[in-house]
Design a protein around this motif. Structure first.
Motif, short mmCIF file in Angstrom:
data_model
loop_
_atom_site.label_atom_id
_atom_site.label_comp_id
_atom_site.label_asym_id
_atom_site.label_seq_id
_atom_site.Cartn_x
_atom_site.Cartn_y
_atom_site.Cartn_z
N ARG A 223 2.23 31.99 -21.45
CA ARG A 223 1.18 30.98 -21.35
C ARG A 223 1.46 29.79 -22.26
NH1 ARG A 223 -0.60 30.10 -17.54
NH2 ARG A 223 -1.26 32.22 -17.20
N GLU A 224 1.84 30.06 -23.51
CA GLU A 224 2.13 28.99 -24.46
C GLU A 224 3.33 28.17 -24.00
OE1 GLU A 224 1.54 32.14 -25.32
OE2 GLU A 224 -0.18 32.08 -26.68
N ALA A 225 4.36 28.85 -23.49
CA ALA A 225 5.55 28.14 -23.01
C ALA A 225 5.21 27.23 -21.84
CB ALA A 225 6.65 29.13 -22.63
N PHE A 226 4.45 27.76 -20.86
CA PHE A 226 4.05 26.95 -19.70
C PHE A 226 3.20 25.76 -20.12
CE2 PHE A 226 4.42 30.81 -16.77
CZ PHE A 226 5.49 30.29 -16.05
N GLU A 227 2.19 26.01 -20.94
CA GLU A 227 1.28 24.94 -21.33
C GLU A 227 1.98 23.86 -22.15
OE1 GLU A 227 -2.17 26.74 -23.11
OE2 GLU A 227 -2.98 27.30 -21.15
N ALA A 228 2.85 24.27 -23.04
CA ALA A 228 3.58 23.29 -23.85
C ALA A 228 4.50 22.44 -22.98
CB ALA A 228 4.39 24.00 -24.93
N CYS A 229 5.16 23.04 -22.02
CA CYS A 229 6.03 22.30 -21.12
C CYS A 229 5.21 21.30 -20.31
CB CYS A 229 6.78 23.28 -20.22
SG CYS A 229 8.15 22.54 -19.32
N ASP A 230 4.08 21.73 -19.80
CA ASP A 230 3.19 20.87 -19.03
C ASP A 230 2.67 19.72 -19.90
OD1 ASP A 230 1.73 20.10 -16.75
OD2 ASP A 230 0.08 21.45 -17.20
N PHE A 231 2.23 20.02 -21.11
CA PHE A 231 1.75 19.01 -22.04
C PHE A 231 2.82 17.97 -22.33
CE2 PHE A 231 1.82 17.61 -26.47
CZ PHE A 231 0.62 16.93 -26.56
N LEU A 232 4.03 18.43 -22.63
CA LEU A 232 5.11 17.49 -22.96
C LEU A 232 5.45 16.59 -21.77
CD1 LEU A 232 7.35 19.83 -25.12
CD2 LEU A 232 6.11 17.78 -25.90
N MET A 233 5.45 17.14 -20.57
CA MET A 233 5.71 16.30 -19.40
C MET A 233 4.60 15.30 -19.17
SD MET A 233 8.61 16.32 -18.18
CE MET A 233 8.05 15.09 -17.01
N ASP A 234 3.35 15.71 -19.36
CA ASP A 234 2.25 14.76 -19.21
C ASP A 234 2.40 13.60 -20.19
OD1 ASP A 234 1.08 16.14 -17.12
OD2 ASP A 234 -0.44 17.11 -18.38
N TYR A 235 2.79 13.91 -21.42
CA TYR A 235 3.02 12.87 -22.42
C TYR A 235 4.18 11.96 -22.01
CZ TYR A 235 4.87 10.49 -26.43
OH TYR A 235 5.38 9.52 -27.25
N LEU A 236 5.30 12.56 -21.63
CA LEU A 236 6.48 11.76 -21.27
C LEU A 236 6.19 10.84 -20.09
CD1 LEU A 236 9.24 14.49 -21.68
CD2 LEU A 236 8.95 12.44 -23.09
N LYS A 237 5.42 11.32 -19.15
CA LYS A 237 5.13 10.55 -17.93
C LYS A 237 4.17 9.39 -18.20
CE LYS A 237 5.52 10.31 -13.43
NZ LYS A 237 6.64 9.69 -12.84
N SER A 238 3.25 9.54 -19.13
CA SER A 238 2.21 8.53 -19.29
C SER A 238 2.26 7.72 -20.58
CB SER A 238 0.83 9.18 -19.17
OG SER A 238 0.65 10.12 -20.21
#
Length: 149
Positions: free
Chosen positions: A100-115
């Motif tokens: 869960r932590e790995a998935f959420e962190a990956c998702d969070f980082l991509m959201d940051y990188l994209k926006s």
């Protein structure tokens, strides 16, 4: 580790290296983003970054993600320069004790990188006309979900 490169990279090789010798990590999540041709309207994507500053800003957010999601490790590789459709633009890997932590962190980082990451993006179409790209409303909506307490 944060890497900006103007050279193509192999996401599979990066993943293999990232996973090597991890005897205490329980989960690795990754994301690989590819440049799109946008149904023929994009011939080349160009990304510009401010050397030193861009890496530092991404590193600051990634270190925050390490704390927030109890990460063992992370890796971000992001292309700059000219990128052809089909080439990898970004690779994000996160490692943690649990999925869960790995998935959420990956998702969070991509959201940051994209926006919010300090990149400037320009598309050049088949007619040779260039146009600057801004984050879409959905990109901004995606990052705001991480900001609620």
């Amino acid at each position: 580790m944060i890497t900006l490169t103007d050279q193509p990279f192999d996401p599979g090789a990066l993943l293999s290296a990232f996973c090597r010798d991890r005897t205490e990590t329980g989960a690795v999540a990754t994301f690989t983003g590819l440049a799109r041709a946008e149904q023929g309207s994009t011939r080349i994507l160009e990304l510009e970054a401010y050397p030193g500053f861009t890496e530092a800003e991404i590193g600051r957010i990634a270190e925050g993600a390490r704390q927030r999601f109890s990460l063992d490790d992370f890796q971000i590789v992001h292309r700059i320069g000219r990128i052809a459709p089909g080439e990898a633009i970004v690779f994000v890997a996160t490692a943690s004790s649990h999925r869960r932590e790995a998935f959420e962190a990956c998702d969070f980082l991509m959201d940051y990188l994209k926006s919010r990451a300090p990149f400037w993006k320009k598309e050049t179409g088949p007619d040779g006309q260039a146009r600057w790209i801004e984050p879409r409303p959905q990109d901004h909506a995606d990052i705001t979900r991480w900001e609620t307490p």
